[in-house]
Each structure stands twice: as structure tokens, then as C-alpha cells.
Design an enzyme around this catalytic site. Structure first.
Site, PDB file in Angstrom:
ATOM      1  N   HIS A 185     -12.395  22.256  -3.610  1.00 50.93           N
ATOM      2  CA  HIS A 185     -13.309  21.490  -2.737  1.00 50.93           C
ATOM      3  C   HIS A 185     -13.149  19.988  -2.957  1.00 50.93           C
ATOM      4  CE1 HIS A 185     -15.438  25.363  -2.201  1.00 50.93           C
ATOM      5  NE2 HIS A 185     -15.243  25.478  -3.506  1.00 50.93           N
TER       6      HIS A 185
ATOM      7  N   GLU B 198       3.725   9.454   3.893  1.00 49.34           N
ATOM      8  CA  GLU B 198       2.944   9.482   5.138  1.00 49.34           C
ATOM      9  C   GLU B 198       3.802   9.943   6.317  1.00 49.34           C
ATOM     10  OE1 GLU B 198      -0.047   5.992   5.423  1.00 49.34           O
ATOM     11  OE2 GLU B 198       1.486   5.356   4.010  1.00 49.34           O
TER      12      GLU B 198
ATOM     13  N   LYS C 294      -0.790  -4.789  -1.236  1.00 50.86           N
ATOM     14  CA  LYS C 294      -0.544  -3.412  -0.841  1.00 50.86           C
ATOM     15  C   LYS C 294       0.832  -2.884  -1.250  1.00 50.86           C
ATOM     16  CE  LYS C 294      -2.845  -1.051   1.350  1.00 50.86           C
ATOM     17  NZ  LYS C 294      -3.239  -1.059   2.760  1.00 50.86           N
TER      18      LYS C 294
ATOM     19  N   SER D  41       2.552  -4.535   2.928  1.00 46.57           N
ATOM     20  CA  SER D  41       1.814  -4.860   4.134  1.00 46.57           C
ATOM     21  C   SER D  41       2.147  -6.286   4.540  1.00 46.57           C
ATOM     22  CB  SER D  41       0.314  -4.729   3.868  1.00 46.57           C
ATOM     23  OG  SER D  41      -0.423  -5.516   4.786  1.00 46.57           O
TER      24      SER D  41
END
Ligand code: ARG
Length: 462
Positions: free
Chosen positions: A157, A291, A284, A278
Site C-alpha cells: 500500500h 520516465e 534538477k 532542467s
């Protein structure tokens, strides 16, 4: 201008549009090697059964080799007017060797030809992918070995559940990718069936020897029914199903890598060469590779849905709809081959942050089940032990400490069964070591699983 009877009513442009619309050469050009291989086998067989003379076979085979060379060297222009790879090869062959080239198509149709090409191509694609997946399993096994003793808070969970070995987690992916390879190899047996000889749909009037062709091309079987042979695309649906499952596995893996690398988790770092920055936020470091691989799953699942729907409404036998089968298959094979390869290159550079993972496991009371099991061994029924530990967790939570930091007196106030030895089960290492059975997370079990997986890979290596 159109030569059609109704041509006067249509602008010439319509013809060119239709030509471009129905041409498949830009997609099926990549079947050239399989197409030529299949044609050579067909010609040799026609020679052996006496339909072509030896000299004719020789001319055709030599000519086909030259066509192949021209394609490899990018010297053969591909044009919509010649529709597909089959027409390109045959027409160039005839240019090179003259009228003998026109005999190649004796006893076959583009319908059984394209099915043969596609099966050969799929077989090669599967073998490449299986090799890639076997390498990826090796990468995971090496990572597992390196991180056997590293403790990771296992989640259910998405909440801290029980501590596990990071290596154990890696080995879960070995099992998933092993099943993927098994699925692909199983599908391979049904891919590896020869359709050639079905001709357009009913077979041919020539005395062909289909087993001769099958042997030449490495097919394990010959399609039993000519209608089925030209219209069957089960093998595409099946391979795409397997690829969709693989894509889902890669996506789940990517999702974990992305979460683990995020600042709130901070469990791992991925190598710089596999991340990007970024353009606006200087701090970043984004896990773009993971991804994109996660994103590929949408595409490959789409490819599967496309082929299922493509086949759904088709009566027997061949319909031109089938021309649409290749883009989905090629796309899914390309995407999965690339994803598996890049994942295999990225993962060896994965760095774990054991201190962070340990702190999270402790904050999450990951050894609560161990305390309950301890009380059970002291004679308390599990349900009662569960309740006692629940109260211990609440106490530790109020004081912002881990279970292992609760004083013995406080624990004994919750249950008189508890003694000083309890702390051995509350430490994370003890929790892992106690799960000491086949498939459990005890480091020595993980080590044994690594050993078995290595042996299995060696046995099954392509
Ligand atoms: N380009 C076609 C395909 O990919 C080849 C078979 C064409 N057959 C035909 N009868 N038009 O399916």
C-alpha cells in the site's frame, strides 16, 4: 492519367494519393533480407521439384543476392508505384536477370510470401529480445549480489511494511524478466511455422515441396491449412501480448526507480549519463530514461490493442487490412529492444543510500510483525500479539522513536511475556535473517536464489 474506365471523371492526383495510401514500402522495406531469403529458398525448391531448371535457379539466386547487396548499400530506390518490398525485389531482379526473374513468383502469392517474411522477421526479433532480456537478468543478479546486505523498507500500500534485502527486491525483477523470456520462447514455437505454399489461399497447382522450404528457412513446422496460413496473425497478437506484459514490467520497474530517486525517498541515485537536467531549475536531475521507458508501455499496449482490433473483423482468408499488422509489431519490438538494452546499461551505475533506507524502515516500524511473531513464539495467539504490538507502535509514535528504542519496562507493561532478548528481533538485520526459507528475504536465502538464477540463465542462454 488513370487507365481506369471511369478515369475521365477523376483527377490524376487521386491516383497518386491512392498509390501513396496503399503503398507499404516505407514500412515493409525492413523485411528485405527475409523476403530475399524466402525467395531463394522458394526458387531452390522449384528447381528440385523440376518446375525451374538448374540454370534458372542459379540465375535467380545470384540475382537476388545482388538485389540484397544493392539494398544493403542503399542503392535501390524505394517508390510507392512498386507498392511493397516483394514487388521491389522481384522487379529489380527482373531488371538484372531478365525474363527468368518473372518465373520466381511461380506457385506462390504475396499472401503466403508476406506471412513467411513476417514470421522470419519476428523470429529474429524474438531471439534478439530474449538475448537482451537474459543480459538484463544478469545485470539484476549482479546488482542483487552487490546489495544482498543492503536493507530496504519493503512497502505494501506504499506504506512501510517489513524490511527486506535490496538484493531480494532486485531478484523479484529477475523472476519477472525470466517469465518474459519464457513467454517469448514459447511464442517462438508458434511463430516458427512455414506458411509458404498456401499461395493466394487455396494452395498451388505446382508439385511444391513445402518441407524442403521449411528446412531451408529453419521452420519447425509447415502450416497445415492454406487458408489459415495466409490469414493467421495469431503470432503477431501473441508476441504483442507478451511484449505488452514486458512493457508493463519495465514500467513498474521505472516507476520504482523514479520514486526511489525522488528527494522525499532518496533511496537511490542513478548515473548522470542516464539523467537530464532542467532548463529552468538548476538543481534538477531528472530520471528521464526511466520516465520514457514507463511511457513506452502506453505505446506498446496500444500496439497490442491495434492488432487485436485489426484482426477482429476479418473474414478468411487474406485481406489487405493485414498490411497494417507490421507497424505495430515493428514498433513494439523496437521499443522493447531499446528499453531493455538501455535499462541494462543504466542499472549497473545505480547507487543505493543504505542510511536513508534504514532510517525510513525504522521510522515506519518495519519490525512490528517480528515483535508479534516473537510474542507468538512465547505462546500468545497471533491476534492478541497483533493487538499488543499495535499499542507498542502507538507508544513509539507518540515519543517519535523506533520500536527498538522503547525501554524494556514499557514493553513489559504491554506484555509480561517480553524479555531483554526482544531487541534482537527488533533490529532490521534480525528481521531479515529470520525469514530464512526458500523465497524469503534472509540474505543467505537471497544468495541461494542468486546462485539458482545464475544456473538457470546458463542453462537457458540462447
Ligand atoms: N503489402 C502487402 C501486405 O503487407 C503484401 C501482400 C499483398 N497481397 C495482395 N494480395 N495485395 O500485406
Amino acid at each position: 492519367m488513370s487507365e481506369k474506365m471511369w478515369g475521365g471523371r477523376f483527377a490524376a492526383g487521386t491516383d497518386r494519393l491512392v498509390e501513396a495510401f496503399t503503398a507499404s514500402i516505407q514500412v515493409d522495406r525492413r523485411l528485405y533480407a527475409e523476403d530475399i531469403r524466402g525467395s531463394m529458398a522458394h526458387a531452390r525448391m522449384l528447381g528440385r521439384v523440376g518446375v525451374l531448371t538448374e540454370a534458372e535457379v542459379e540465375a535467380i539466386v545470384t540475382g537476388l543476392a545482388q538485389v540484397r547487396q544493392e539494398i544493403v548499400e542503399d542503392r535501390l530506390p524505394f517508390v510507392d508505384a512498386l507498392e511493397d518490398i516483394h514487388m521491389h525485389v522481384e522487379s529489380r531482379l527482373t531488371e538484372i536477370i531478365g525474363d527468368v526473374g518473372k518465373k520466381l513468383h511461380t506457385g506462390r502469392s504475396r499472401n503466403d510470401q508476406v506471412a513467411t517474411d513476417l514470421r522470419l522477421y519476428t523470429r529474429g526479433g524474438l531471439d534478439d529480445l530474449v538475448r537482451g532480456l537474459q543480459h538484463l537478468q544478469n545485470v539484476f543478479i549482479d546488482l542483487a549480489e552487490r546489495e544482498v546486505e543492503t536493507i530496504l523498507p519493503g512497502l505494501t500500500h506504499m506504506q512501510v511494511a517489513q524490511p527486506i534485502s535490496f538484493g531480494h527486491h532486485c531478484m523479484a525483477y529477475v523472476e519477472m524478466f525470466h517469465r518474459d523470456t519464457q513467454r517469448l520462447l514459447d511464442a517462438r514455437r508458434r511463430v516458427n511455422v512455414l506458411p509458404l505454399g498456401a499461395a493466394a489461399l487455396a494452395g498451388t497447382t505446382f508439385p511444391i515441396d513445402r518441407w524442403d522450404v521449411a528446412r531451408q528457412l529453419g521452420f519447425e513446422a509447415v502450416a497445415e491449412n492454406s487458408l489459415d496460413a495466409v490469414s493467421d496473425r495469431d503470432f503477431v497478437m501473441e508476441v504483442l501480448s507478451d511484449l505488452a506484459i514486458l512493457a508493463v514490467h519495465l514500467s513498474r520497474l521505472s516507476e520504482e526507480l523514479i520514486l526511489w530517486m525522488s528527494a522525499p525517498f532518496g533511496f537511490i541515485d542513478l548515473p548522470d549519463g542516464f539523467c537530464t537536467g532542467s532548463s529552468i531549475m538548476p538543481q534538477k536531475k531528472n530520471p528521464d530514461v526511466a520516465e520514457i521507458i514507463r511511457g513506452k508501455s502506453g505505446r506498446v499496449i496500444g500496439d497490442l490493442v491495434a492488432i487485436l482490433v485489426l484482426m477482429k473483423g476479418q473474414p478468411l482468408a487474406y485481406n489487405r487490412d493485414n498490411q497494417e499488422d507490421k507497424e505495430t509489431l515493428f514498433d513494439a519490438l523496437d521499443q522493447m529492444r531499446a528499453s531493455v538494452e538501455i535499462m541494462g546499461r543504466m542499472l549497473p551505475g545505480l547507487q543505493t543510500r543504505p542510511d536513508v533506507m534504514r532510517a525510513q524502515a525504522e521510522r515506519g516500524f518495519a519490525t512490528a510483525t517480528d515483535l508479534a511473531d516473537y510474542l507468538v513464539r512465547k505462546g500468545l495467539p497471533f491476534r492478541d500479539a497483533h493487538a499488543v504490538v499495535g499499542r507498542a507502535v502507538r507508544l513509539a509514535q507518540e515519543r517519535h522513536i523506533g520500536l527498538e528504542a522503547l525501554p524494556l519496562a514499557d514493553l513489559q507493561a504491554l506484555s509480561p511475556l517480553i524479555d531483554g532478548e526482544v531487541y534482537a528481533v527488533l533490529v532490521l538485520e534480525g528481521s531479515l535473517a529470520a525469514r530464512d526459507h526458500l523465497g524469503g528475504t534472509a540474505p543467505r536465502q537471497v544468495q541461494a536464489a542468486i546462485q539458482r538464477a545464475r544456473e538457470r540463465l546458463q542453462r537457458e542462454a540462447l
